[in-house]
Motif scaffolding. Sequence first.
Motif, PDB file in Angstrom:
ATOM      1  N   ALA A 126     -34.471  -9.877  -0.376  1.00 26.56           N
ATOM      2  CA  ALA A 126     -34.765  -8.781  -1.310  1.00 26.56           C
ATOM      3  C   ALA A 126     -34.253  -9.059  -2.721  1.00 26.56           C
ATOM      4  O   ALA A 126     -34.291  -8.169  -3.573  1.00 26.56           O
ATOM      5  N   LEU A 127     -33.783 -10.287  -2.994  1.00 25.67           N
ATOM      6  CA  LEU A 127     -33.312 -10.590  -4.348  1.00 25.67           C
ATOM      7  C   LEU A 127     -34.426 -10.326  -5.354  1.00 25.67           C
ATOM      8  O   LEU A 127     -35.562 -10.736  -5.137  1.00 25.67           O
ATOM      9  N   PRO A 128     -34.113  -9.686  -6.456  1.00 25.92           N
ATOM     10  CA  PRO A 128     -35.127  -9.453  -7.485  1.00 25.92           C
ATOM     11  C   PRO A 128     -35.585 -10.775  -8.101  1.00 25.92           C
ATOM     12  O   PRO A 128     -34.842 -11.763  -8.110  1.00 25.92           O
ATOM     13  N   ASP A 129     -36.794 -10.776  -8.625  1.00 22.98           N
ATOM     14  CA  ASP A 129     -37.291 -11.953  -9.345  1.00 22.98           C
ATOM     15  C   ASP A 129     -36.302 -12.327 -10.437  1.00 22.98           C
ATOM     16  O   ASP A 129     -35.777 -11.464 -11.133  1.00 22.98           O
ATOM     17  N   GLY A 130     -36.050 -13.623 -10.559  1.00 20.33           N
ATOM     18  CA  GLY A 130     -35.162 -14.121 -11.600  1.00 20.33           C
ATOM     19  C   GLY A 130     -33.716 -14.264 -11.181  1.00 20.33           C
ATOM     20  O   GLY A 130     -32.926 -14.863 -11.902  1.00 20.33           O
ATOM     21  N   VAL A 131     -33.351 -13.716 -10.023  1.00 23.53           N
ATOM     22  CA  VAL A 131     -31.975 -13.844  -9.534  1.00 23.53           C
ATOM     23  C   VAL A 131     -31.919 -15.068  -8.616  1.00 23.53           C
ATOM     24  O   VAL A 131     -32.606 -15.096  -7.587  1.00 23.53           O
ATOM     25  N   PRO A 132     -31.130 -16.088  -8.983  1.00 25.91           N
ATOM     26  CA  PRO A 132     -31.061 -17.300  -8.161  1.00 25.91           C
ATOM     27  C   PRO A 132     -30.565 -17.028  -6.745  1.00 25.91           C
ATOM     28  O   PRO A 132     -29.747 -16.144  -6.515  1.00 25.91           O
ATOM     29  N   MET A 133     -31.054 -17.845  -5.812  1.00 19.32           N
ATOM     30  CA  MET A 133     -30.680 -17.690  -4.409  1.00 19.32           C
ATOM     31  C   MET A 133     -29.378 -18.403  -4.067  1.00 19.32           C
ATOM     32  O   MET A 133     -28.924 -18.339  -2.928  1.00 19.32           O
ATOM     33  N   PHE A 134     -28.772 -19.080  -5.032  1.00 19.32           N
ATOM     34  CA  PHE A 134     -27.488 -19.713  -4.779  1.00 19.32           C
ATOM     35  C   PHE A 134     -26.659 -19.730  -6.047  1.00 19.32           C
ATOM     36  O   PHE A 134     -27.174 -19.556  -7.146  1.00 19.32           O
ATOM     37  N   THR A 135     -25.368 -19.943  -5.850  1.00 19.19           N
ATOM     38  CA  THR A 135     -24.408 -20.017  -6.942  1.00 19.19           C
ATOM     39  C   THR A 135     -23.780 -21.395  -6.957  1.00 19.19           C
ATOM     40  O   THR A 135     -23.356 -21.896  -5.915  1.00 19.19           O
ATOM     41  N   HIS A 136     -23.714 -21.996  -8.131  1.00 18.97           N
ATOM     42  CA  HIS A 136     -22.985 -23.258  -8.301  1.00 18.97           C
ATOM     43  C   HIS A 136     -21.501 -22.932  -8.221  1.00 18.97           C
ATOM     44  O   HIS A 136     -21.055 -21.911  -8.736  1.00 18.97           O
ATOM     45  N   ASP A 137     -20.734 -23.829  -7.596  1.00 21.20           N
ATOM     46  CA  ASP A 137     -19.317 -23.550  -7.383  1.00 21.20           C
ATOM     47  C   ASP A 137     -18.445 -24.465  -8.230  1.00 21.20           C
ATOM     48  O   ASP A 137     -18.597 -25.686  -8.193  1.00 21.20           O
TER      49      ASP A 137
END
Length: 183
Positions: A126-137
């Motif tokens: 359900a992530l909105p368009d434009g929100v990345p599916m992962f985070t760089h750590d």
Amino acid sequence: MTAIDYDLEFLEDGRHIELISIGMVCDDGREYYAVNRDMPVRKIRKHKWLMENVVPGLPKGHGDQRIHMPKRWLFHYADHRVKHRSTIAAEVAAFIRAAGPDVQLWANYGAYDHVALAQLWGPMIALPDGVPMFTHDIQQERARLGLRWDELPQQESGEHNALADARHNQFVRRWLAEQEART
């Protein structure tokens, strides 16, 4: 590419991650900070570490408002940074989208941060368009560069305030990029 460094403060019990606050800092100079009005206050009161480290950094009443703020409140409900979870979700999505189509999210030890961020909108799909599916750590980048964790710049103040932590994350991410450029 535009980067957004962020940090979330949260309550987690091994099964659930409950948002307390979020701070985001974008390479374009914008910042975002919000406190979850809907946080589980009773559970947080029972969590010694959160009470000692996170709660003191939440918005408190000042001046005459302090007189009218009951001691049982963990934060000042009328502060403009205190918002309902649904408002935070909409504002965070807009903040991320405003960074452009090629945005990267960065966090320090960011696995739980990313899950808590994604849960603002429900399940991962359900992530909105434009929100990345992962985070760089940041810690993964540090390890990739062959640095020890104790070689990273230390945060001077504000630790466990989500916005102060996000600002520090941005500083460290940029410092790591400088270290890589020197090699």
